[in-house]
Design a protein around this motif. Structure first.
Motif, PDB file in Angstrom:
ATOM      1  N   ALA A  13       0.746  -1.303   0.054  1.00  0.00           N
ATOM      2  CA  ALA A  13       0.003  -0.113   0.014  1.00  0.00           C
ATOM      3  C   ALA A  13       0.847   1.171  -0.075  1.00  0.00           C
ATOM      4  CB  ALA A  13      -0.722  -0.037   1.091  1.00  0.00           C
ATOM      5  N   GLU A  14       0.197   2.214  -0.662  1.00  0.00           N
ATOM      6  CA  GLU A  14       1.136   3.519  -0.687  1.00  0.00           C
ATOM      7  C   GLU A  14       0.035   4.394  -0.658  1.00  0.00           C
ATOM      8  OE1 GLU A  14       3.379   6.181  -4.194  1.00  0.00           O
ATOM      9  OE2 GLU A  14       2.480   4.526  -4.808  1.00  0.00           O
ATOM     10  N   VAL A  15       0.313   5.664   0.241  1.00  0.00           N
ATOM     11  CA  VAL A  15      -0.512   6.861   0.485  1.00  0.00           C
ATOM     12  C   VAL A  15      -0.239   7.834  -0.721  1.00  0.00           C
ATOM     13  CG1 VAL A  15      -1.114   8.834   1.888  1.00  0.00           C
ATOM     14  CG2 VAL A  15      -0.657   6.572   2.922  1.00  0.00           C
ATOM     15  N   VAL A  16      -1.149   8.109  -1.398  1.00  0.00           N
ATOM     16  CA  VAL A  16      -0.995   9.002  -2.756  1.00  0.00           C
ATOM     17  C   VAL A  16      -1.500  10.346  -2.411  1.00  0.00           C
ATOM     18  CG1 VAL A  16      -0.967   6.840  -4.275  1.00  0.00           C
ATOM     19  CG2 VAL A  16      -3.064   8.296  -3.840  1.00  0.00           C
ATOM     20  N   ALA A  17      -2.348  10.673  -1.358  1.00  0.00           N
ATOM     21  CA  ALA A  17      -2.721  12.051  -0.959  1.00  0.00           C
ATOM     22  C   ALA A  17      -3.029  11.975   0.279  1.00  0.00           C
ATOM     23  CB  ALA A  17      -3.818  12.314  -2.238  1.00  0.00           C
ATOM     24  N   ARG A  18      -2.950  13.266   0.976  1.00  0.00           N
ATOM     25  CA  ARG A  18      -3.453  13.351   2.339  1.00  0.00           C
ATOM     26  C   ARG A  18      -4.196  14.598   2.396  1.00  0.00           C
ATOM     27  NH1 ARG A  18       1.782  11.280   3.369  1.00  0.00           N
ATOM     28  NH2 ARG A  18       1.690   9.439   5.009  1.00  0.00           N
ATOM     29  N   VAL A  19      -5.418  14.457   2.922  1.00  0.00           N
ATOM     30  CA  VAL A  19      -6.421  15.630   2.808  1.00  0.00           C
ATOM     31  C   VAL A  19      -7.572  15.315   4.036  1.00  0.00           C
ATOM     32  CG1 VAL A  19      -8.256  16.638   1.435  1.00  0.00           C
ATOM     33  CG2 VAL A  19      -6.613  15.635   0.139  1.00  0.00           C
ATOM     34  N   THR A  20      -7.251  16.307   4.825  1.00  0.00           N
ATOM     35  CA  THR A  20      -8.071  16.356   6.064  1.00  0.00           C
ATOM     36  C   THR A  20      -9.342  16.729   5.766  1.00  0.00           C
ATOM     37  OG1 THR A  20      -6.037  16.902   7.411  1.00  0.00           O
ATOM     38  CG2 THR A  20      -8.386  16.951   8.586  1.00  0.00           C
ATOM     39  N   SER A  21     -10.216  15.438   5.498  1.00  0.00           N
ATOM     40  CA  SER A  21     -11.848  15.809   4.976  1.00  0.00           C
ATOM     41  C   SER A  21     -12.451  14.694   5.461  1.00  0.00           C
ATOM     42  CB  SER A  21     -11.823  16.186   3.675  1.00  0.00           C
ATOM     43  OG  SER A  21     -13.140  16.398   3.363  1.00  0.00           O
ATOM     44  N   LEU A  22     -13.923  14.856   6.035  1.00  0.00           N
ATOM     45  CA  LEU A  22     -14.701  13.978   6.215  1.00  0.00           C
ATOM     46  C   LEU A  22     -16.050  14.333   5.484  1.00  0.00           C
ATOM     47  CD1 LEU A  22     -14.971  11.704   9.234  1.00  0.00           C
ATOM     48  CD2 LEU A  22     -17.021  12.535   7.950  1.00  0.00           C
ATOM     49  N   PRO A  23     -16.577  13.808   4.445  1.00  0.00           N
ATOM     50  CA  PRO A  23     -16.159  12.774   3.628  1.00  0.00           C
ATOM     51  C   PRO A  23     -15.018  12.926   2.723  1.00  0.00           C
ATOM     52  CG  PRO A  23     -18.623  13.118   3.277  1.00  0.00           C
ATOM     53  CD  PRO A  23     -17.909  14.240   4.110  1.00  0.00           C
ATOM     54  N   LEU A  24     -14.224  11.981   2.163  1.00  0.00           N
ATOM     55  CA  LEU A  24     -13.089  12.097   1.474  1.00  0.00           C
ATOM     56  C   LEU A  24     -13.113  11.139   0.255  1.00  0.00           C
ATOM     57  CD1 LEU A  24     -10.047  13.318   1.007  1.00  0.00           C
ATOM     58  CD2 LEU A  24      -9.522  11.331   2.367  1.00  0.00           C
ATOM     59  N   CYS A  25     -14.016  11.562  -0.827  1.00  0.00           N
ATOM     60  CA  CYS A  25     -14.279  10.784  -1.935  1.00  0.00           C
ATOM     61  C   CYS A  25     -13.578  11.295  -3.279  1.00  0.00           C
ATOM     62  CB  CYS A  25     -15.630  10.878  -2.243  1.00  0.00           C
ATOM     63  SG  CYS A  25     -16.735   9.992  -1.081  1.00  0.00           S
ATOM     64  N   THR A  26     -13.277  10.264  -4.194  1.00  0.00           N
ATOM     65  CA  THR A  26     -12.471  10.458  -5.327  1.00  0.00           C
ATOM     66  C   THR A  26     -12.856  10.007  -6.574  1.00  0.00           C
ATOM     67  OG1 THR A  26     -11.432   8.113  -4.981  1.00  0.00           O
ATOM     68  CG2 THR A  26     -10.475  10.237  -3.710  1.00  0.00           C
ATOM     69  N   ALA A  27     -12.421  10.572  -7.882  1.00  0.00           N
ATOM     70  CA  ALA A  27     -12.773  10.056  -8.940  1.00  0.00           C
ATOM     71  C   ALA A  27     -11.643  10.319  -9.897  1.00  0.00           C
ATOM     72  CB  ALA A  27     -14.125  10.839  -9.610  1.00  0.00           C
ATOM     73  N   TRP A  28     -11.660   9.545 -11.120  1.00  0.00           N
ATOM     74  CA  TRP A  28     -10.463   9.501 -11.969  1.00  0.00           C
ATOM     75  C   TRP A  28     -11.103  10.419 -13.152  1.00  0.00           C
ATOM     76  CZ3 TRP A  28      -5.790   8.651 -11.319  1.00  0.00           C
ATOM     77  CH2 TRP A  28      -5.317   7.679  -9.901  1.00  0.00           C
ATOM     78  N   LEU A  29     -10.403  11.375 -13.498  1.00  0.00           N
ATOM     79  CA  LEU A  29     -10.807  12.069 -14.784  1.00  0.00           C
ATOM     80  C   LEU A  29     -10.217  11.327 -16.063  1.00  0.00           C
ATOM     81  CD1 LEU A  29      -9.758  15.458 -13.963  1.00  0.00           C
ATOM     82  CD2 LEU A  29     -11.909  14.828 -14.096  1.00  0.00           C
TER      83      LEU A  29
END
Length: 281
Positions: free
Chosen positions: A44-60
């Protein structure tokens, strides 16, 4: 019985699984991390750190990752060098889940209440981020949660957790939504969270209180169920042939609990299915 294997253990509130390239990406809301994991090795690798709740992602479509920083009211974009820049200023709201279609349109939804206090401001809504603008394109969704786009970019499906249903919209050429309809009534006991679409047009949805993931056809017929020993927050199809169902799960304590999940109970799970994934995420 369905064999479910554990890829990672000891995490917090894990959400937003996304298959990209040859790795699975997910968010650990408790840690404020977006993590990539190799399902073959478990590395496993951490690719981003963002202090947020929720913390959701998508790929362009161009391969860059966008991240909802709900606390800041921002949609962030991860550049190739790993830096985070502002993709769009969303403004203040209880931003939740996100999906991008194949044209680069980004849909972000917001719940109409404060999950910690329970204060209700109104129903939730879906917003479109496109061409540098942010505009509302759907409303009156009790609790908009996971979203998915069909492989032909024609339909957006939204999980309404409090509405116990999946609702669908036609996607216009300019990204606007029309022809709202009930895609599936899941029954009053269901609480759909994160979702994904497969190549036969069925939807897999995760369900926290019922501790399972369910494959459902348009109209509501249940096709398959994967039972778990803890709450299922989201699911995504991926793997080498697209037939691995990845699930993020944890022991749910409730929205009014400061931790929301039992610490270190978060897991990334995997099980094999018959029909490969299609569309987005």
């Amino acid at each position: 019985m369905t064999e479910v294997r554990t890829l990672l253990d000891g995490r917090g509130l894990v959400e937003s699984p996304r298959w990209h390239g040859d790795r699975l990406y997910f968010s650990d809301w408790s840690a404020g991390e977006v993590v990539a994991v190799d399902p073959a090795t478990g590395a496993a690798e951490v690719v981003a750190r963002v202090t947020s709740l929720p913390l959701c992602t998508a790929w362009l479509p161009d391969g860059r990752l966008v991240i909802v920083s709900s606390a800041d009211g921002l949609l962030l974009r991860r550049e190739p060098d790993g830096t985070l820049v502002t993709h769009a200023d969303l403004g203040p709201a209880a931003w939740n889940d996100i999906v991008a279609d194949g044209r680069g349109n980004v849909y972000v939804n917001a719940v109409g209440f404060d999950p910690m206090s329970g204060e209700v401001a109104g129903p939730g809504a879906v917003w479109l981020v496109a061409d540098g603008t942010v505009r509302q394109v759907a409303d009156d969704i009790a609790f908009p949660n996971g979203m998915a786009v069909t492989s032909d970019n024609s339909t957006l499906i939204v999980a309404d957790s409090y509405g116990h249903s999946l609702v669908a919209f036609d996607i216009g050429a300019d990204g606007t939504l029309a022809n709202r309809r009930l895609w599936a009534d899941l029954g009053e006991a269901a609480a759909p969270d994160g979702i994904c679409v497969d190549a036969e047009g069925a939807v897999w949805y995760a369900d926290v209180p019922n501790r399972h993931c369910v494959r459902v056809a348009e109209g509501g017929e249940i096709l398959r169920t994967v039972d778990l020993d803890r709450g299922a927050f989201a699911c995504a199809l991926g793997g080498a042939d697209g037939t691995t169902l990845f699930i993020t799960a944890a022991e749910w304590r409730g929205m009014t609990d400061a931790e929301m999940v039992t610490p270190a109970s978060g897991q990334v799970l995997a099980t094999e299915v018959d029909v490969p994934g299609a569309g987005r995420p």
